[in-house]
Design an enzyme around this catalytic site. Structure first.
Site: not given
Lengths: 309, 309, 309, 309
Positions: B56-57, B175, B177, B201
């Site tokens: 997402s980053n 993962k 988050s 995450g």
């Protein structure tokens, strides 16, 4: 290419009912343009104001950039000249939304419907959304319609942002699918001095939306019961509220079934029953289970829209 | 092209810390591949297990299909051979996810990270998600890591689905988050017989995740404080829980600030302070306000990671 | 009346495990004080630090003001002198909370557990809650423990409020039932200079909470598997994290079942199986359906706590 | 004691507008019965159908059992004989709700308004709520009105439950404060064969509710702008929808301000401005900040209900 109302000089009149058309796929999950055209031919008898291509029900997030344009081109060619073609051009980034918007306009769209970006919803505050829509509206060759659909995006375009954006010369309206009638009324109230129109994003609250000043609807159910949704529109416009109410009542459960409850798979199943090409969705959207199909049928039957099996 | 662990014959060992790297843009919002490489060069001194590209980053939802591949290619070329390259290949449709996965593998990714599709979240039940991930894992030339990030998707991959999918020979981990530690522990418990690993995450609950059996982390904060996040990993692995706790404490607020609170704009701002190329996000993500930047600085300062202005 | 630790001069040590005891009712839905005493007698063999009377599992919202006091009196008389009696005294208004707190102290409570008022949750901001807890702590003859249980109240006591309130000389800790481990760690981090302790509000994240510095737990599951929950505590305290992890794993599903999933009806059903008086809840809480009872049994069986039927 | 309509033989006609009256307190946070009476005297000039005592705006959760009865007695004595007194008698347990209901009827209430119990909301499914309301309606000497207020309870009485309960001879209606107009219309549609009426729980969606068949409203704003809310009712009943719409528009922002936004503190502040006794709330409800009071004033001013300072 069909002529287009300029988005700058005078605001486009978007009043009326639109089905947010579905995208038919063949057994390989490829877009079936013939079926799409056949659906549009059948819709030509319904007094729709136009068609929304690639609203949420068009599975637009499952189409490639190219497919998105091709589908709009195809619709644009198929429909009568007096019908508005409104194309969903929203992407997550401003740059992609602008690019898609330009191509949609070239493909024949008279206006674009731009969903709120939402993946980074924690940061999609009024500042970000006003910036986004302003950039898009500045660049767009056709008028822009805001699109708030919290059921899918988890994000509601705030009243303040909508009111600010309504002042932009190239932003002509809002499709509100959230259904918060107080909010809808407030947006209409606070944009009365603008040339800005609100469309109900669902047949479930169409009458209520008209009662507070909405001027149309983009209704999934209109893919199935288009004539009836247009009747409801006429009853509201002509002030026949009692009759409108009775018709509205009978549309609520079918509408909820083909939207919130069973989604596009339900909508397409119902289309199949009513003589349109529904068919399967792209994966990961699954077809209805047998039980769901039965429940859906029962909902259309008990409200008088289908005969018993 | 660099050699790749087969996803079929033996499961890839994904244990360790990964920064979900950001995508640097130039002043025209175009990907700046030089800055990307410079960041990776600086990261080469940190004992990361590898790199997550287009978590997402990475603003992956803002990249075109082509850019997504190009960025992975670029990273793949830049990093040392012993580093894992995990590429985010998730799209909304199964077909696009499979296509992207294949291209990511060709571009050099050792594994793919596949986010839950979420736009039609009302229908993304276990049936749909198990079907989606199974199709992708069947087709993928490299191992697949599940990715649940409810803060962005509004959707949590259910325990039942994760446990079922863990049995797939080409699915190697998750993962998570969301940070629900009870859920994380339960997934680990119920997949103990599988060759399946869970990565935290976020750096905010990294110690707690290790305490219940997680084996690594994909932590936004590792873009800024990579050495420290790897230290925390080592303290957990070597059972130095008291020291780990003290380090964990000091990472929570900076972590929250560059994720939930200020998002990627905050992360990139902090990267700039720590000698990396952060820079601006693509629109509609806005830069931090002056007040936010001040608050962010104060959070890093009060936890001992920055000196006072 | 039993002696009480002063809440003012030195802070009460609340470390340890507590069952939030249930309230047994007879067939007329009246409190059955004999069964309550019998449960407490059985619990006397478990190394609990004490008992929480009228946490959420005590159905306190279903008890009259008088019953609330009587139940605390009864417990106070029944338990050994070295056991702490912590009484839930939270009401919606500050005035009623203060009044109930005073009466609970008279009835023998060594400390009170004060849930966040929540009916007007839109206005229960930090200002309101800090004011509320400060008034209560000022007036209370015994130490006050904050209680955040968003599953029931829809409201999480914010970190800022908890940190501010931790400085009050008569506020000794927080029971956190939300289970956000990042938040729990942050509160512990930011109150390290205070004499303030955090108790995990559930057995589901007890190990994780210990790993970040919690010092005990108020765990519904301890009503059923008290010995095991205390074992988990000991494993954590003595740093036997691997063994702790294995035990923690086996407690998660039973814990979720008797809390979030099936609630007090599930907890009481399980108590019946393990030799305690569970019985029915007050209406409108319904008993488990047959299917639910079967599922519950299967959850305890598959985790090794019950033999097969 | 004033005569009462039997809840059994014929259903009570509840159509019309009701203010959910606030409870005035003196400087010691004690109920000020004189001020309460003075408010009611002023309200006697407004064509209300009656008064709701101890709706959410009456701070009923902050009143003791005794105070709840005393306030109803006081109102019952003060108001004209043709005005309905509807008393909120909801408690968390069925047994307490029944007891309170009986005492409210003795105190002069013509009907009771019973909020959904909500503390154990995870278990307040249709089975539990249907059982609860059936027990209460069976026992109640006066008609029962269902009350769904998700903003406070975090719980919406489901359509199925409402429709089932509408068949009970002693259940006469529903106050719906959630404002989901689709849901409201559906409930009305599905209870048309019953003698069952729906009241809008807020002035914000009063017109829309009338448009789909609601027959009245319990509106916080009617405590301040009672005449105007009754005007809106008349415009709707007489089919003057355009005028209704214009009036509705001007009520939305003040309504939102004194409900969702600023709560009872805002409502009481506005009452003070309009010549009623508002005053302070019981703690922990805080008075408005200066900034809030200014904003509130500005909202009433900009909608034409107050002159500029």
């Amino acid at each position: 290419r069909r002529s287009r109302t300029s988005g700058i000089s005078a605001k486009l009149d978007i009043r009326g009912i639109y089905p947010p058309i579905t995208t038919p796929f063949n057994h390989n999950e490829q877009v079936d343009y013939n079926k799409l055209e056949e659906n549009l031919n059948k819709y030509s008898k319904v007094p729709f104001r136009g068609f929304v291509v690639q609203g949420s029900n068009g599975e637009y997030v499952y189409l490639t950039s190219e497919e998105r344009i091709e589908v709009v081109k195809s619709v644009s060619k198929s429909v009568a000249k007096d019908k508005l073609v409104i194309a969903g051009s929203g992407c997550e980034s401003s740059i992609a939304t602008i690019h898609t918007t330009e191509r949609m306009a070239e493909a024949g769209a008279h206006a674009v419907l731009v969903v709120t970006p939402s993946y980074y919803r924690g940061r999609m505050d009024n500042r970000a959304l006003i910036q986004h829509y302003t950039q898009v509206a500045n660049a767009s060759p056709v008028p822009v319609i805001l699109y708030s659909v919290p059921g899918n995006t988890g994000l509601d375009l705030q009243v303040e942002a909508a009111v600010t954006l309504a002042q932009h010369p190239n932003i002509v309206g809002l499709k509100d699918s959230g259904g918060d009638i107080t909010r809808i009324a407030l947006i209409i109230h606070k944009t009365q001095k603008e040339d800005f129109h609100v469309l109900a994003g669902s047949a479930g609250f169409l009458l209520a939306a008209y009662s507070v000043g909405a001027v149309g609807g983009v209704c999934a159910l209109a893919n199935v019961l288009g004539t009836q949704v247009c009747q409801l529109e006429q009853l509201c416009i002509s002030g026949q509220w009692e009759k409108a109410k009775d018709l509205q009542y009978r549309l609520i459960e079918p509408n909820t079934a083909v939207t919130r409850q069973m989604g596009i798979a339900g909508l397409k199943q119902a289309m199949d029953w009513f003589g349109y090409h529904g068919g399967k969705c792209r994966s990961p959207l699954c077809p209805l289970s047998e039980l769901e199909a039965k429940q859906l049928n029962s909902i259309f039957t008990s409200n008088g829209w289908l005969s018993h099996f």
